[in-house]
Design an enzyme around this catalytic site. Sequence first.
Site, mmCIF file in Angstrom:
data_model
loop_
_atom_site.group_PDB
_atom_site.id
_atom_site.type_symbol
_atom_site.label_atom_id
_atom_site.label_comp_id
_atom_site.label_asym_id
_atom_site.label_seq_id
_atom_site.Cartn_x
_atom_site.Cartn_y
_atom_site.Cartn_z
ATOM 1 N N ASP A 192 -13.483 15.107 -4.355
ATOM 2 C CA ASP A 192 -13.675 16.578 -4.378
ATOM 3 C C ASP A 192 -14.992 16.265 -5.314
ATOM 4 O OD1 ASP A 192 -13.079 18.665 -5.759
ATOM 5 O OD2 ASP A 192 -10.646 17.975 -5.376
ATOM 6 N N THR A 227 -11.936 6.245 11.039
ATOM 7 C CA THR A 227 -11.791 5.438 12.377
ATOM 8 C C THR A 227 -10.845 6.530 13.298
ATOM 9 O OG1 THR A 227 -9.888 4.246 11.955
ATOM 10 C CG2 THR A 227 -11.738 3.028 11.919
ATOM 11 N N ARG A 277 3.356 -1.476 10.924
ATOM 12 C CA ARG A 277 4.603 -1.217 11.711
ATOM 13 C C ARG A 277 4.718 -2.859 11.493
ATOM 14 N NH1 ARG A 277 2.242 3.284 14.758
ATOM 15 N NH2 ARG A 277 0.762 2.331 13.796
ATOM 16 N N LYS A 287 0.640 -1.120 -0.315
ATOM 17 C CA LYS A 287 -0.544 -0.215 0.012
ATOM 18 C C LYS A 287 1.525 1.336 0.163
ATOM 19 C CE LYS A 287 -2.162 1.373 4.001
ATOM 20 N NZ LYS A 287 -2.609 3.265 3.776
ATOM 21 N N LYS A 289 -7.066 8.123 -1.167
ATOM 22 C CA LYS A 289 -8.931 8.398 -0.434
ATOM 23 C C LYS A 289 -9.306 9.320 -1.254
ATOM 24 C CE LYS A 289 -7.605 7.003 4.269
ATOM 25 N NZ LYS A 289 -6.451 6.757 4.209
ATOM 26 N N ASP A 309 -3.425 4.269 -1.681
ATOM 27 C CA ASP A 309 -4.696 4.597 -0.666
ATOM 28 C C ASP A 309 -4.509 6.443 -0.401
ATOM 29 O OD1 ASP A 309 -5.998 4.801 1.686
ATOM 30 O OD2 ASP A 309 -4.381 4.705 2.804
HETATM 31 O O1 C5P Z 1 1.451 0.004 11.025
HETATM 32 P P1 C5P Z 1 0.001 -0.765 10.679
HETATM 33 O O2 C5P Z 1 0.078 -1.958 10.924
HETATM 34 O O3 C5P Z 1 -0.973 0.115 11.924
HETATM 35 O O4 C5P Z 1 0.144 0.174 9.361
HETATM 36 C C1 C5P Z 1 -1.810 0.300 9.255
HETATM 37 C C2 C5P Z 1 -1.494 1.556 7.578
HETATM 38 O O5 C5P Z 1 -3.245 1.546 7.561
HETATM 39 C C3 C5P Z 1 -1.855 2.814 8.378
HETATM 40 O O6 C5P Z 1 -0.960 3.124 6.794
HETATM 41 C C4 C5P Z 1 -2.693 3.557 8.247
HETATM 42 O O7 C5P Z 1 -2.827 4.664 7.740
HETATM 43 C C5 C5P Z 1 -4.140 2.650 7.533
HETATM 44 N N1 C5P Z 1 -4.676 2.478 7.907
HETATM 45 C C6 C5P Z 1 -5.397 2.580 9.852
HETATM 46 N N2 C5P Z 1 -6.792 2.287 10.350
HETATM 47 C C7 C5P Z 1 -7.665 3.483 9.162
HETATM 48 C C8 C5P Z 1 -7.213 3.192 7.704
HETATM 49 C C9 C5P Z 1 -5.858 3.080 7.216
HETATM 50 O O8 C5P Z 1 -4.699 2.391 9.796
HETATM 51 N N3 C5P Z 1 -8.755 3.163 9.706
#
Ligand code: C5P
Length: 246
Positions: free
Chosen positions: A73, A127, A222, A41, A70, A68
């Site tokens: 517009d 979220t 992560r 992503k 989003k 991603d």
């Molecule tokens: O590092 P981690 O597993 O938390 O990364 C989750 C990814 O999903 C990040 O790119 C974050 O911006 C994205 N994301 C999220 N929660 C959401 C929408 C997107 O963690 N509701």
Amino acid sequence: MSNTSSIALNDPKIIVALDYATAPPAHEIAARLDPALCRVKVGKELFTAAGPVLVESLVARGFGVFLDLKFHDIPNTVASACKAAAKLGVWMMNVHASGGSGMLRAAREAVAGESQQPKLIAVTVLTSLAQSDLTDIGMQGDPATVVLRLARLAQGAGLDGVVCSAQEARALRAACGAAFNLVTPGIRLADTSATPAGDDQKRVMTPRAALDAGADYLVIGRPITQSADPIAALQRIQREIAAGTT
Ligand code: C5P
């Protein structure tokens, strides 16, 4: 062939979030990951820093890329942006469902006219927004109700799915049917030694539990990217999924 690899090779369920500020670390980890085992992503930070060239190089390496960005517009502008994204050869891209059905339909039509059609999914409610935020911006109902309403709007406009929390997956699967794609972030391993330092995800689910709840694809950042051995971390997640560990 093991159960783990057959699941992955057909349709990798794991989307590794390349949340980096510059291109070099994204290239570095992409060189270590296997496109047969995962997708990747690219979000607003990396895209703004490294641009379409980086996306094209990930596509050229064989990765399914979820762009991603989003989009939100006026319909014409979103349609043009969606066309441009489709031309990069991405596998999935997204727009905000709250852009309204006119915008969603324009995005759908724009993508449908391209020779390579990415999956087009919608963001329902970020979220990061609580009930009070929804009230402030004039959205009626609790977050779960608004999520469902916007998911139905996206489905009605012909979109392929939504990004949602794994906690919402069961209700959305029941409401929107088997073919509607549910893409869930907030995934953490049962083995908490893989939890990143300073983790900010609060409502988490394991990969297996999220898939059992109805998720189609899992966005994981992560726990893989900050691991000393990202390939081993990815394989551990694949094993966890195959073994049914929740
Ligand atoms: O590092 P981690 O597993 O938390 O990364 C989750 C990814 O999903 C990040 O790119 C974050 O911006 C994205 N994301 C999220 N929660 C959401 C929408 C997107 O963690 N509701």
